[in-house]
Design a protein around this motif. Structure first.
Motif, PDB file in Angstrom:
ATOM      1  N   SER A 162       0.815  -1.201   0.000  1.00 55.41           N
ATOM      2  CA  SER A 162       0.000   0.000   0.000  1.00 55.41           C
ATOM      3  C   SER A 162       0.859   1.265   0.000  1.00 55.41           C
ATOM      4  CB  SER A 162      -0.956  -0.001   1.178  1.00 55.41           C
ATOM      5  OG  SER A 162      -0.265   0.006   2.401  1.00 55.41           O
ATOM      6  N   ASP A 163       2.042   1.173   0.595  1.00 60.25           N
ATOM      7  CA  ASP A 163       2.914   2.347   0.629  1.00 60.25           C
ATOM      8  C   ASP A 163       3.357   2.747  -0.777  1.00 60.25           C
ATOM      9  OD1 ASP A 163       4.245   4.357   2.191  1.00 60.25           O
ATOM     10  OD2 ASP A 163       6.138   3.319   1.764  1.00 60.25           O
ATOM     11  N   LEU A 164       3.661   1.773  -1.614  1.00 59.38           N
ATOM     12  CA  LEU A 164       4.057   2.051  -2.993  1.00 59.38           C
ATOM     13  C   LEU A 164       2.910   2.710  -3.759  1.00 59.38           C
ATOM     14  CD1 LEU A 164       6.049   1.781  -5.365  1.00 59.38           C
ATOM     15  CD2 LEU A 164       5.123  -0.498  -5.745  1.00 59.38           C
ATOM     16  N   ILE A 165       1.710   2.212  -3.597  1.00 56.89           N
ATOM     17  CA  ILE A 165       0.551   2.796  -4.274  1.00 56.89           C
ATOM     18  C   ILE A 165       0.316   4.219  -3.787  1.00 56.89           C
ATOM     19  CG2 ILE A 165      -1.958   2.635  -4.573  1.00 56.89           C
ATOM     20  CD1 ILE A 165      -1.565  -0.450  -4.407  1.00 56.89           C
ATOM     21  N   ARG A 166       0.419   4.421  -2.496  1.00 53.38           N
ATOM     22  CA  ARG A 166       0.229   5.758  -1.920  1.00 53.38           C
ATOM     23  C   ARG A 166       1.254   6.742  -2.495  1.00 53.38           C
ATOM     24  NH1 ARG A 166      -1.899   5.940   3.011  1.00 53.38           N
ATOM     25  NH2 ARG A 166      -0.825   4.031   3.585  1.00 53.38           N
ATOM     26  N   LYS A 167       2.510   6.362  -2.503  1.00 58.75           N
ATOM     27  CA  LYS A 167       3.557   7.255  -3.006  1.00 58.75           C
ATOM     28  C   LYS A 167       3.394   7.550  -4.490  1.00 58.75           C
ATOM     29  CE  LYS A 167       7.039   6.027   0.415  1.00 58.75           C
ATOM     30  NZ  LYS A 167       8.311   5.334   0.670  1.00 58.75           N
ATOM     31  N   GLU A 168       3.075   6.514  -5.259  1.00 60.33           N
ATOM     32  CA  GLU A 168       2.937   6.704  -6.704  1.00 60.33           C
ATOM     33  C   GLU A 168       1.717   7.567  -7.040  1.00 60.33           C
ATOM     34  OE1 GLU A 168       4.133   6.307 -10.708  1.00 60.33           O
ATOM     35  OE2 GLU A 168       5.167   6.110  -8.800  1.00 60.33           O
ATOM     36  N   THR A 169       0.596   7.348  -6.374  1.00 63.76           N
ATOM     37  CA  THR A 169      -0.573   8.180  -6.654  1.00 63.76           C
ATOM     38  C   THR A 169      -0.342   9.617  -6.201  1.00 63.76           C
ATOM     39  OG1 THR A 169      -1.651   7.453  -4.608  1.00 63.76           O
ATOM     40  CG2 THR A 169      -2.272   6.324  -6.645  1.00 63.76           C
ATOM     41  N   ASP A 170       0.331   9.812  -5.090  1.00 64.37           N
ATOM     42  CA  ASP A 170       0.656  11.168  -4.642  1.00 64.37           C
ATOM     43  C   ASP A 170       1.554  11.874  -5.655  1.00 64.37           C
ATOM     44  OD1 ASP A 170      -0.850  10.929  -2.363  1.00 64.37           O
ATOM     45  OD2 ASP A 170       0.857  10.617  -1.018  1.00 64.37           O
ATOM     46  N   ARG A 171       2.518  11.146  -6.198  1.00 68.14           N
ATOM     47  CA  ARG A 171       3.427  11.727  -7.196  1.00 68.14           C
ATOM     48  C   ARG A 171       2.653  12.142  -8.443  1.00 68.14           C
ATOM     49  NH1 ARG A 171       5.705  10.517 -11.734  1.00 68.14           N
ATOM     50  NH2 ARG A 171       4.932   8.385 -11.807  1.00 68.14           N
ATOM     51  N   ILE A 172       1.818  11.236  -8.934  1.00 64.40           N
ATOM     52  CA  ILE A 172       1.047  11.525 -10.150  1.00 64.40           C
ATOM     53  C   ILE A 172       0.072  12.669  -9.907  1.00 64.40           C
ATOM     54  CG2 ILE A 172      -0.698  10.603 -11.728  1.00 64.40           C
ATOM     55  CD1 ILE A 172       0.733   7.847 -11.356  1.00 64.40           C
ATOM     56  N   THR A 204      -5.668 -10.046  -3.714  1.00 64.25           N
ATOM     57  CA  THR A 204      -6.250 -11.140  -2.937  1.00 64.25           C
ATOM     58  C   THR A 204      -6.326 -10.806  -1.453  1.00 64.25           C
ATOM     59  OG1 THR A 204      -4.084 -12.187  -2.701  1.00 64.25           O
ATOM     60  CG2 THR A 204      -5.449 -12.901  -4.560  1.00 64.25           C
ATOM     61  N   PHE A 205      -5.671  -9.726  -1.027  1.00 64.18           N
ATOM     62  CA  PHE A 205      -5.623  -9.360   0.381  1.00 64.18           C
ATOM     63  C   PHE A 205      -5.669  -7.849   0.505  1.00 64.18           C
ATOM     64  CE2 PHE A 205      -3.131  -7.922   4.029  1.00 64.18           C
ATOM     65  CZ  PHE A 205      -3.798  -8.559   5.065  1.00 64.18           C
ATOM     66  N   MET A 206      -6.420  -7.381   1.488  1.00 63.54           N
ATOM     67  CA  MET A 206      -6.466  -5.945   1.767  1.00 63.54           C
ATOM     68  C   MET A 206      -6.686  -5.778   3.256  1.00 63.54           C
ATOM     69  SD  MET A 206      -8.832  -3.141  -0.072  1.00 63.54           S
ATOM     70  CE  MET A 206      -9.127  -1.536   0.618  1.00 63.54           C
ATOM     71  N   ASP A 207      -5.921  -4.866   3.860  1.00 62.30           N
ATOM     72  CA  ASP A 207      -6.071  -4.593   5.288  1.00 62.30           C
ATOM     73  C   ASP A 207      -6.318  -3.101   5.485  1.00 62.30           C
ATOM     74  OD1 ASP A 207      -3.576  -3.453   4.883  1.00 62.30           O
ATOM     75  OD2 ASP A 207      -2.496  -4.881   6.130  1.00 62.30           O
ATOM     76  N   SER A 208      -6.145  -2.640   6.703  1.00 63.76           N
ATOM     77  CA  SER A 208      -6.422  -1.234   7.014  1.00 63.76           C
ATOM     78  C   SER A 208      -5.514  -0.276   6.249  1.00 63.76           C
ATOM     79  CB  SER A 208      -6.296  -0.987   8.521  1.00 63.76           C
ATOM     80  OG  SER A 208      -4.993  -1.299   8.971  1.00 63.76           O
ATOM     81  N   SER A 209      -4.327  -0.720   5.877  1.00 68.31           N
ATOM     82  CA  SER A 209      -3.444   0.139   5.082  1.00 68.31           C
ATOM     83  C   SER A 209      -4.048   0.410   3.712  1.00 68.31           C
ATOM     84  CB  SER A 209      -2.073  -0.513   4.911  1.00 68.31           C
ATOM     85  OG  SER A 209      -1.425  -0.649   6.146  1.00 68.31           O
ATOM     86  N   LEU A 225      -9.041   5.936   1.235  1.00 66.99           N
ATOM     87  CA  LEU A 225      -9.589   7.110   1.928  1.00 66.99           C
ATOM     88  C   LEU A 225      -8.768   8.367   1.643  1.00 66.99           C
ATOM     89  CD1 LEU A 225     -10.547   5.596   5.398  1.00 66.99           C
ATOM     90  CD2 LEU A 225     -12.099   6.419   3.622  1.00 66.99           C
ATOM     91  N   GLY A 226      -7.453   8.222   1.654  1.00 64.63           N
ATOM     92  CA  GLY A 226      -6.582   9.363   1.379  1.00 64.63           C
ATOM     93  C   GLY A 226      -6.754   9.896  -0.028  1.00 64.63           C
ATOM     94  N   ARG A 227      -6.871   8.988  -1.015  1.00 62.11           N
ATOM     95  CA  ARG A 227      -7.060   9.424  -2.403  1.00 62.11           C
ATOM     96  C   ARG A 227      -8.436  10.050  -2.569  1.00 62.11           C
ATOM     97  NH1 ARG A 227      -2.024   8.625  -1.683  1.00 62.11           N
ATOM     98  NH2 ARG A 227      -3.200   9.108   0.112  1.00 62.11           N
ATOM     99  N   TYR A 228      -9.422   9.516  -1.851  1.00 62.78           N
ATOM    100  CA  TYR A 228     -10.765  10.085  -1.912  1.00 62.78           C
ATOM    101  C   TYR A 228     -10.759  11.537  -1.429  1.00 62.78           C
ATOM    102  CZ  TYR A 228     -15.570  11.166  -0.727  1.00 62.78           C
ATOM    103  OH  TYR A 228     -16.780  11.797  -0.621  1.00 62.78           O
ATOM    104  N   LYS A 229     -10.075  11.794  -0.345  1.00 61.67           N
ATOM    105  CA  LYS A 229     -10.009  13.157   0.176  1.00 61.67           C
ATOM    106  C   LYS A 229      -9.413  14.109  -0.850  1.00 61.67           C
ATOM    107  CE  LYS A 229      -9.747  11.857   5.023  1.00 61.67           C
ATOM    108  NZ  LYS A 229      -8.908  11.809   6.219  1.00 61.67           N
ATOM    109  N   LEU A 230      -8.440  13.630  -1.624  1.00 59.76           N
ATOM    110  CA  LEU A 230      -7.819  14.473  -2.634  1.00 59.76           C
ATOM    111  C   LEU A 230      -8.740  14.728  -3.827  1.00 59.76           C
ATOM    112  CD1 LEU A 230      -4.210  12.945  -2.605  1.00 59.76           C
ATOM    113  CD2 LEU A 230      -4.956  15.127  -1.611  1.00 59.76           C
TER     114      LEU A 230
END
Length: 86
Positions: free
Chosen positions: A1-11, A28-33, A39-44
């Protein structure tokens, strides 16, 4: 999730983004991260009156979206019915 967060923030920092489409085809797996990333991308995108669409949700991820309330802020769609105006 950290990689996705950083990449979407960059873009999103370089380009005006109003719509985000997350494809969960290989997820196949998703947790609170993962919930936090969405949620963070939604706010943006909310600031731009945009939306988030999710595709290819399997039963496990669907349950997480339902329980967490993510479907209140994300639109679920089938890839075959999705059209994006650029």
């Amino acid at each position: 999730s950290d990689l996705i967060r950083k990449e979407t923030d960059r873009i999103m920092g370089q380009t005006y983004i109003k719509t985000i489409i997350f494809d969960f085809e290989e997820t196949t797996f998703m947790d609170s991260s993962g919930i936090g990333v969405i949620l963070g991308r939604y706010k943006l995108v909310k600031k731009a009156c945009g939306e988030i669409t999710v595709l290819n949700i399997n039963d496990t991820i669907d349950r997480i979206f339902s329980i967490s309330g993510l479907y209140k802020i994300c639109k679920k769609s089938e890839a075959s019915s999705l059209t994006v105006n650029i």
